[in-house]
Design an enzyme around this catalytic site. Sequence first.
Site, PDB file in Angstrom:
ATOM      1  N   ASP A 292      22.535 -52.888  11.032  1.00 40.96           N
ATOM      2  CA  ASP A 292      21.488 -53.769  10.771  1.00 40.96           C
ATOM      3  C   ASP A 292      21.673 -54.976  10.774  1.00 40.96           C
ATOM      4  OD1 ASP A 292      18.480 -53.476   9.181  1.00 40.96           O
ATOM      5  OD2 ASP A 292      19.600 -55.376   8.565  1.00 40.96           O
TER       6      ASP A 292
ATOM      7  N   GLU B  64      15.591 -54.079  13.868  1.00 39.91           N
ATOM      8  CA  GLU B  64      16.950 -54.817  14.039  1.00 39.91           C
ATOM      9  C   GLU B  64      17.816 -54.022  13.658  1.00 39.91           C
ATOM     10  OE1 GLU B  64      15.522 -56.138   9.811  1.00 39.91           O
ATOM     11  OE2 GLU B  64      14.600 -55.712  11.958  1.00 39.91           O
TER      12      GLU B  64
END
Length: 512
Positions: free
Chosen positions: A390, A433
């Site tokens: 992440d 993301e």
Amino acid sequence: MADRPASEIARETLKQLAARRLPPTPDNYRALYEEIAGVRGPAPFPEAGLRSILRVMPAQTPAQKRLLEQFERAVTQKDWALLQSTLVGYANQGLSAVATVAVAADGPDNAAEPSVLPEEFAQLLARLVETTLPALGEEDVRIHEMAQQLTAFLRSPRPSIATAQQMLGNFSYRLSFTTEEQAAIRERLLELLHMVFENIAVLSANDLWLQGQAEALKAATTPPITLRRLDGVQRRLKDVIIKQAQAHGRSLEAQEQMKALLSSFIERLAKMTVASDVYHETLERCATQIGQATTLEEIAPVLQEAMQATRSMALDSRLIHAELEDLRIRTEQRQAEIVRLQEELAQVSEQVRHDPLTGALNRKGLDEAMEREIARARRLGAPLCLALLDLDNFKELNDRLGHVTGDAALVHLAEVTRSVMRSQDLLGRYGGEEFVLLLPDTTLESGVEAMKRLQRELSTRLFMQGKEKVLITFSAGVVQLQDTETSAEALLRADAAMYLAKRAGKNRVVAA
């Protein structure tokens, strides 16, 4: 007799050799010497037989290699005690079947030279031969016959080492030619496939929707070829073919509709031409009648007919003009639809299982890859690692530099990751993301180290936004798949570990 001098015993031994007409070999001399002296010396050390056993002893594990070196040292030094210790070591590993030299309890006198293959070793050889055959094809009938004879012999009771050695030698000699032929056939097939795919690409230069398929096939048939790559391309092309068939069908339908519109257009033009011809004939006839008239009464009906024909012509012209304008609009719409469908066909090859922004696997492609790799890992008993990444501070990056820069940062991360990954590793965009990395044949410790190596690589390749250097970092959770764990359960554990990495200060890797 044991008190006689050794020289006297030696002379008597030579006399007996001559009297008995025995060849003066060391074995005959030793036997007569012991008979005359009335004593029995130690049995000769069977070095030749032990070295033949040494050649077939297993040496797969470090412990087996150590025992094999010890076995060779015992034979070289003719050390019975060391030899006995070595065989006991093999027995403790559950490999007593390969210890074909039996050292009797009353000493080395009863040591016998081996002549029979151990049953377990013979069974392993038979399975090895059978496993090799499917890769050789069916063209060479003789090698299949030799394999059947060899496996039948190896599975027979107490197979002879000498016979097995001879049969294995003949089989391996024949096998070398067959494998060379199969390698040549494989290379030639790949060359032919490349020619076909290149020809498809050339012939479909104007059909962009075929380019993705041709490029994928060329890449899949470029050595080194792995089953994983071929399986991935097969799945991708199967989905592409279905979607392209649907889009291509809609494109053909739009083209047929456009053809119908053009036919209607031509039909209207033809009617307009016929109406124009009738109108001109009417006017010419009226002009002739006016030229021949002598009174106004004769001209009046002719003028009435001409005016009626003119009004009718004008009305037909307006109607036909309206129809033609409608046809023009509908034709332009169909043309736009065809262009849109062609663009859709051009893009569908790349967007089936891949994220259009980063080129990584999308959720569908990632789910299929995870199930495939999990099945493979369990089938082979191999470790499989999964890492959930992440990007750190991604919202702040978007807010400060804009979404275009945020997208560019995701692309940068994907490109750096692919440059560090092995060929068997798989990258997928999990959402937003977040990315998932599948690491086959990787333990948990190695997976954590791989993520740390990726972090170091990202720190050396700064992301440039105009003249500003932006450091891209990520937090990651790494798990090793457990025996009965599903992909969803593994992702949950990786997500929990990634959350801990975020809490610990970001730009960290945590193992679950």
